[in-house]
Each structure stands twice: as structure tokens, then as C-alpha cells.
Motif scaffolding. Structure first.
Motif, PDB file in Angstrom:
ATOM      1  N   LYS A 114       1.462   8.438 -12.180  1.00 16.69           N
ATOM      2  CA  LYS A 114       2.383   9.554 -11.934  1.00 16.69           C
ATOM      3  C   LYS A 114       1.632  10.879 -11.852  1.00 16.69           C
ATOM      4  N   LYS A 115       0.649  11.029 -12.756  1.00 19.01           N
ATOM      5  CA  LYS A 115      -0.149  12.261 -12.732  1.00 19.01           C
ATOM      6  C   LYS A 115      -0.927  12.400 -11.433  1.00 19.01           C
ATOM      7  N   ALA A 116      -1.517  11.252 -10.948  1.00 20.20           N
ATOM      8  CA  ALA A 116      -2.287  11.265  -9.698  1.00 20.20           C
ATOM      9  C   ALA A 116      -1.388  11.627  -8.517  1.00 20.20           C
ATOM     10  N   VAL A 117      -0.178  11.027  -8.481  1.00 22.11           N
ATOM     11  CA  VAL A 117       0.790  11.320  -7.404  1.00 22.11           C
ATOM     12  C   VAL A 117       1.183  12.798  -7.417  1.00 22.11           C
ATOM     13  N   ARG A 118       1.440  13.307  -8.644  1.00 29.43           N
ATOM     14  CA  ARG A 118       1.807  14.720  -8.756  1.00 29.43           C
ATOM     15  C   ARG A 118       0.685  15.624  -8.237  1.00 29.43           C
ATOM     16  N   LYS A 119      -0.562  15.254  -8.575  1.00 29.36           N
ATOM     17  CA  LYS A 119      -1.705  16.046  -8.097  1.00 29.36           C
ATOM     18  C   LYS A 119      -1.817  16.031  -6.580  1.00 29.36           C
ATOM     19  N   ALA A 120      -1.647  14.804  -5.975  1.00 25.58           N
ATOM     20  CA  ALA A 120      -1.733  14.673  -4.499  1.00 25.58           C
ATOM     21  C   ALA A 120      -0.637  15.478  -3.815  1.00 25.58           C
ATOM     22  N   VAL A 121       0.589  15.377  -4.353  1.00 28.58           N
ATOM     23  CA  VAL A 121       1.725  16.130  -3.781  1.00 28.58           C
ATOM     24  C   VAL A 121       1.459  17.626  -3.871  1.00 28.58           C
ATOM     25  N   GLY A 122       0.931  18.034  -5.000  1.00 26.33           N
ATOM     26  CA  GLY A 122       0.618  19.452  -5.185  1.00 26.33           C
ATOM     27  C   GLY A 122      -0.433  19.925  -4.200  1.00 26.33           C
ATOM     28  N   ALA A 123      -1.492  19.102  -3.958  1.00 25.65           N
ATOM     29  CA  ALA A 123      -2.555  19.466  -3.003  1.00 25.65           C
ATOM     30  C   ALA A 123      -2.011  19.556  -1.586  1.00 25.65           C
ATOM     31  N   ALA A 124      -1.124  18.581  -1.190  1.00 23.62           N
ATOM     32  CA  ALA A 124      -0.516  18.585   0.152  1.00 23.62           C
ATOM     33  C   ALA A 124       0.333  19.829   0.359  1.00 23.62           C
ATOM     34  N   LYS A 125       1.122  20.170  -0.675  1.00 18.39           N
ATOM     35  CA  LYS A 125       1.959  21.375  -0.590  1.00 18.39           C
ATOM     36  C   LYS A 125       1.107  22.623  -0.402  1.00 18.39           C
ATOM     37  N   LYS A 126      -0.006  22.669  -1.129  1.00 20.03           N
ATOM     38  CA  LYS A 126      -0.911  23.823  -1.006  1.00 20.03           C
ATOM     39  C   LYS A 126      -1.492  23.911   0.403  1.00 20.03           C
ATOM     40  N   ALA A 127      -1.874  22.719   1.002  1.00 20.18           N
ATOM     41  CA  ALA A 127      -2.431  22.681   2.368  1.00 20.18           C
ATOM     42  C   ALA A 127      -1.407  23.166   3.387  1.00 20.18           C
ATOM     43  N   VAL A 128      -0.147  22.703   3.236  1.00 19.23           N
ATOM     44  CA  VAL A 128       0.938  23.123   4.149  1.00 19.23           C
ATOM     45  C   VAL A 128       1.142  24.627   4.074  1.00 19.23           C
ATOM     46  N   LYS A 129       1.115  25.164   2.859  1.00 18.47           N
ATOM     47  CA  LYS A 129       1.288  26.616   2.694  1.00 18.47           C
ATOM     48  C   LYS A 129       0.154  27.382   3.381  1.00 18.47           C
ATOM     49  N   ALA A 130      -1.084  26.854   3.250  1.00 22.84           N
ATOM     50  CA  ALA A 130      -2.243  27.509   3.880  1.00 22.84           C
ATOM     51  C   ALA A 130      -2.116  27.508   5.401  1.00 22.84           C
ATOM     52  N   VAL A 131      -1.674  26.370   5.970  1.00 18.01           N
ATOM     53  CA  VAL A 131      -1.484  26.262   7.434  1.00 18.01           C
ATOM     54  C   VAL A 131      -0.431  27.247   7.915  1.00 18.01           C
ATOM     55  N   LYS A 132       0.662  27.339   7.142  1.00 19.24           N
ATOM     56  CA  LYS A 132       1.741  28.267   7.512  1.00 19.24           C
ATOM     57  C   LYS A 132       1.242  29.707   7.518  1.00 19.24           C
ATOM     58  N   LYS A 133       0.424  30.034   6.553  1.00 20.50           N
ATOM     59  CA  LYS A 133      -0.114  31.393   6.503  1.00 20.50           C
ATOM     60  C   LYS A 133      -0.978  31.692   7.729  1.00 20.50           C
ATOM     61  N   VAL A 134      -1.832  30.707   8.103  1.00 24.57           N
ATOM     62  CA  VAL A 134      -2.713  30.869   9.294  1.00 24.57           C
ATOM     63  C   VAL A 134      -1.880  31.034  10.553  1.00 24.57           C
ATOM     64  N   VAL A 135      -0.831  30.218  10.648  1.00 24.33           N
ATOM     65  CA  VAL A 135       0.056  30.283  11.831  1.00 24.33           C
ATOM     66  C   VAL A 135       0.730  31.637  11.920  1.00 24.33           C
ATOM     67  N   LYS A 136       1.183  32.147  10.774  1.00 25.38           N
ATOM     68  CA  LYS A 136       1.847  33.456  10.758  1.00 25.38           C
ATOM     69  C   LYS A 136       0.902  34.553  11.197  1.00 25.38           C
ATOM     70  N   LYS A 137      -0.351  34.466  10.738  1.00 23.95           N
ATOM     71  CA  LYS A 137      -1.338  35.478  11.118  1.00 23.95           C
ATOM     72  C   LYS A 137      -1.671  35.398  12.610  1.00 23.95           C
ATOM     73  N   ALA A 138      -1.720  34.173  13.170  1.00 26.41           N
ATOM     74  CA  ALA A 138      -2.101  33.983  14.583  1.00 26.41           C
ATOM     75  C   ALA A 138      -0.966  34.304  15.565  1.00 26.41           C
ATOM     76  N   ALA A 139       0.260  34.353  15.188  1.00 25.73           N
ATOM     77  CA  ALA A 139       1.438  34.559  16.074  1.00 25.73           C
ATOM     78  C   ALA A 139       1.388  35.897  16.814  1.00 25.73           C
ATOM     79  N   PRO A 140       1.172  37.036  16.191  1.00 30.58           N
ATOM     80  CA  PRO A 140       1.135  38.316  16.923  1.00 30.58           C
ATOM     81  C   PRO A 140      -0.036  38.405  17.908  1.00 30.58           C
ATOM     82  N   VAL A 141      -1.186  37.792  17.562  1.00 26.89           N
ATOM     83  CA  VAL A 141      -2.355  37.804  18.474  1.00 26.89           C
ATOM     84  C   VAL A 141      -2.014  37.067  19.762  1.00 26.89           C
ATOM     85  N   LYS A 142      -1.315  35.918  19.623  1.00 26.71           N
ATOM     86  CA  LYS A 142      -0.908  35.119  20.798  1.00 26.71           C
ATOM     87  C   LYS A 142       0.016  35.911  21.716  1.00 26.71           C
TER      88      LYS A 142
END
Length: 427
Positions: free
Chosen positions: A376-404
Motif C-alpha cells: 500500500k505504501k509503494a502504491v501510494r508513493k507511485a500515485v504521488g509521483a505520477a500526480k507530481k509528473a502530471v502537475k509538472a506537465v500542466k505547468k509546462v503546457v501553461k507556460k508554452a500556450a502564450p508563446v504558441k
């Protein structure tokens, strides 16, 4: 009472020559309480025959209720119906109880009162001696150890005699101050005592006096709110004598009491009291009886309100239980048969197996639970890492939108053809 089988001869009952004469009931104290000349006088008081009895029971000591192992005794009887006369008794030696040890047990059981009296004040000489002890100790190297205390006292006394009057006055003032402080503290102590404290102090004084009769025990003062006991006849007569004027004292006693010393005045009053007429003595006695009857009524009411009777009972039960001998209860040993023993051993083996199985199951459960927890701890860690990656991608996308958007606008301007405007021709 114990039943004894009496034989004619002096042989042991296991090998007696003649049948027993009779069964006689004998009180315990007849045998072990008669000693010395009392027993001799009984044994010689007209007993024609001496017989021997075997006692198969243990007599009880009536004072301590402990068993006395009596084996043989010689008794003399007048006839079959006569009371047996005690002879020699062989008793197993019992440990004697020390009465002082019992008193110490009582003192320990009742304890000490909660209110503690203040220490008595020191005199001027004692205060001076306490100040001089440190300086005297420096010169004790040449004095033998057994004579040092006497040397300190002797030296302090010599120094006190050689002291100036002004210094003595200073120590006297110091002692007076201590005495005033003591009187103040003693009044507070008397007012702070409870009824239980007074009873405990009285009981302790009584027991201490019993423990060591030579010691002087201070009399316990009654409570401040308790009714005062009236003076006896002699005390009231002395009070009346001192209340008379000097002229009346000269007429009654031959001289004024103020001119005499305390001891001489006491002797004069005592002779006058002895030669007092019976009418005056009876009058003083009637006054005392009236005062004492009213005092006894007040005392009973005070004790009833304060609950002194119940406190006294509790104190008595405490002291009684403190000296009561402990009962030794002998437990019977359980006789176990072979079959029962085998059964119990088999049961123990079964119980051991069951407990081993339970322990193994519990361990498996524990390991499974720990494994689940780790997963359960390992699953929680993996889910937490995936959520963090998704948040990072969203931030990059938001920054790149006005340039496009800006790039798209520029490309759109380059591709669109310029509109030609026709010039206006002047007519």
C-alpha cells in the motif's frame, strides 16, 4: 476440656497391663497453670493412688491461643468420680513473647500525631556554648576521645564565667527572643491539634511510660475549646488564701504569704488546710461536687460532638490488631494419582500444540499485514509521483500556450496577401 483415659498402672497406654479405669474430663488450665508449691500441695492432698495418663491432644494456652504439646502427666485421684490432680507436665518449649516488643508494635501501629509541637527554646548559656563549640574543637587533638564531651562542657563553662556582663546580657536577650517565638508557635500548635492528635499523643505517652518507667513524659494539654476540669478542694483553698489581703493573711496564718518564700508559704497553707473545721471542708467539697457535675455534662457533650468515643475505639482496635499473632494456614498437599498425572501431562501437550498453532497463525497474519502495508505504501508513493509528473506537465503546457499564440499570429501575417487600394482619379 479434654477427655483423658486413666490407667491404674504406670505403663504407657500402648502396653498397659490392666484395662482403663475411667474417662475423665480435665480442664486445660488444671494441668499447665498449676506450678511449684501449689501443684505439690494438690498432689499430696489425700490422693491414695498415682496413675499415669496419656494425652493424645494438644492443650491450648488460654492467654495466647497457641498449642502446648503435652505428652505425659502424673495425676492422683480419690476415686473414679474425683477431679484429677495435676502432676509433672512435659511441655514443648515455646518462644516467649517480649512485652516490650508488643509495646513497640503498638507504637508503630498508632503512628505519630499530625501536629508536631515546636522545639523548646535554649537558655542563654546553651546559646553561648553552641557558639563556642567550633573554637573548642580545634584544641581536641591532645584530649582522649572518651573525655572530649566533658572537656567541651568544662571549657564552655569556664569561658561563660569569664564573660563580660554586656555579652551575657546580649545572650540573655537572644534567649528571651527565642522564648517569645516558642510561646507564639506553641499557641498555634495547641489551636491546630485535632481530637485524634490529642488521643494519639495520650496513648503514646502511656505506652512510652510503660516501655521505660524512668522516663519523664510531658502531660498532654487538652484542646483549647474543651471544658476545663474544676480545681480540687486544696487548690481552691490555696487560691482563696492568696486572694486574701496581707492583714487577713496575718490573722489566719500568722504572717503574710508575700513575706514568705514559695516553699514556706506552701507549708503554712498545708498546715492551715489540715486544721480546717469540718463545716468549711464540707462547704468546699459541695462547691467542688457542683462544679464537677456541670463539668462532666459539658465534657460528655463535647466528646459526643467531637466523636472522641469512636476515635478511641478505632485506636484500641488498631493496637489490638497490631499484637495479634498471625495465623499460619497449612494447605493440604494434593495427592495426584498416576492416571491423573498422565492425563494432566497429555492435556499440557495438547495445550502446548494449540498455543504453538495459534502463535504460528498469528505470525502469518502479522507478516501478511506487514506485506500489505508495504504494498500500500509503494502504491501510494507511485500515485504521488505520477500526480507530481502530471502537475509538472500542466505547468509546462501553461507556460508554452502564450508563446504558441504569438508564433501563430506572425505566421498568419506572412501568408496573407496585401490588399491593393485604387487611387482616386481627379475628374
Amino acid at each position: 476440656m479434654r477427655e483423658l483415659r486413666v490407667w491404674r498402672g504406670a505403663t504407657h497406654p500402648s502396653g498397659h497391663r490392666s484395662p482403663p479405669v475411667a474417662n475423665v474430663l480435665v480442664p486445660s488450665f488444671v494441668i499447665h497453670n498449676l506450678k511449684g508449691p501449689q501443684r505439690n500441695s494438690l498432689s499430696t492432698s489425700g490422693s491414695p493412688s498415682s496413675v499415669t495418663t496419656a494425652l493424645s491432644h494438644h492443650f491450648l494456652n488460654l492467654s495466647s491461643r497457641r498449642p502446648l504439646s503435652v505428652t505425659w502427666t502424673s495425676v492422683g485421684v480419690r476415686s473414679l468420680h474425683a477431679t484429677p490432680i495435676a502432676g509433672d507436665v512435659s511441655v514443648t518449649p515455646q518462644k516467649a513473647v517480649d512485652p516490650k516488643q508488643l509495646i513497640r508494635k503498638k507504637l508503630k501501629a498508632i503512628g505519630k500525631p499530625s501536629a508536631v509541637p515546636p522545639k523548646r527554646p535554649l537558655s542563654a548559656y546553651v546559646l553561648f556554648a553552641n557558639d563556642q563549640v567550633p573554637s573548642i574543637r580545634g584544641s581536641l587533638s591532645d584530649v582522649p576521645p572518651t573525655e572530649r564531651i566533658a572537656y567541651i562542657g568544662r571549657t564552655a563553662g569556664q569561658r561563660w564565667k569569664a564573660l563580660d556582663a554586656s555579652e551575657k546580657q546580649r545572650y540573655a536577650r537572644k534567649a528571651e527572643q527565642e522564648r517569645e517565638n516558642y510561646e507564639r508557635a506553641y499557641k498555634q500548635y495547641l489551636s491546630s491539634r485535632s481530637a485524634a492528635d490529642i488521643l494519639i499523643e495520650q496513648k503514646r505517652n502511656f505506652l512510652n511510660k510503660k516501655l521505660n518507667p524512668t522516663t519523664t513524659v510531658r502531660r498532654v494539654k487538652p484542646a483549647t475549646d474543651a471544658p476545663k476540669r474544676p480545681e480540687n478542694i486544696y487548690a481552691s483553698f490555696t487560691k482563696q488564701a492568696y486572694a486574701l489581703s496581707p492583714d487577713r493573711q496575718r490573722q489566719a496564718f500568722g504572717s503574710a504569704l508575700s513575706d514568705l518564700s514559695f516553699g514556706e508559704a506552701g507549708k503554712v497553707i498545708a498546715t492551715a488546710f489540715r486544721s480546717l473545721p469540718e463545716e468549711q471542708r464540707q462547704k468546699l467539697k459541695e462547691q467542688y461536687d457542683r462544679a464537677y457535675s456541670s463539668y462532666s455534662d459539658k465534657r460528655d457533650a463535647y466528646e459526643r460532638d467531637a466523636g472522641i468515643a469512636t476515635l478511641r475505639k478505632q485506636l484500641d482496635t488498631t493496637t489490638r490488631l497490631a499484637i495479634r499473632p498471625k495465623r499460619i494456614v497449612k494447605r493440604k498437599k494434593k495427592t495426584v494419582t498416576k492416571r491423573k498425572l498422565i492425563k494432566t501431562r497429555a492435556n499440557k501437550r495438547v495445550v502446548k500444540k494449540k498455543t504453538a498453532k495459534k502463535v504460528a497463525v498469528a505470525k502469518k497474519k502479522k507478516t501478511a499485514e506487514t506485506a500489505r502495508g508495504v504494498a500500500k505504501k509503494a502504491v501510494r508513493k507511485a500515485v504521488g509521483a505520477a500526480k507530481k509528473a502530471v502537475k509538472a506537465v500542466k505547468k509546462v503546457v501553461k507556460k508554452a500556450a502564450p508563446v504558441k499564440k504569438t508564433v501563430a499570429k506572425k505566421t498568419a501575417k506572412k501568408t496573407t496577401p496585401k490588399k491593393t487600394t485604387a487611387r482616386k482619379v481627379k475628374a
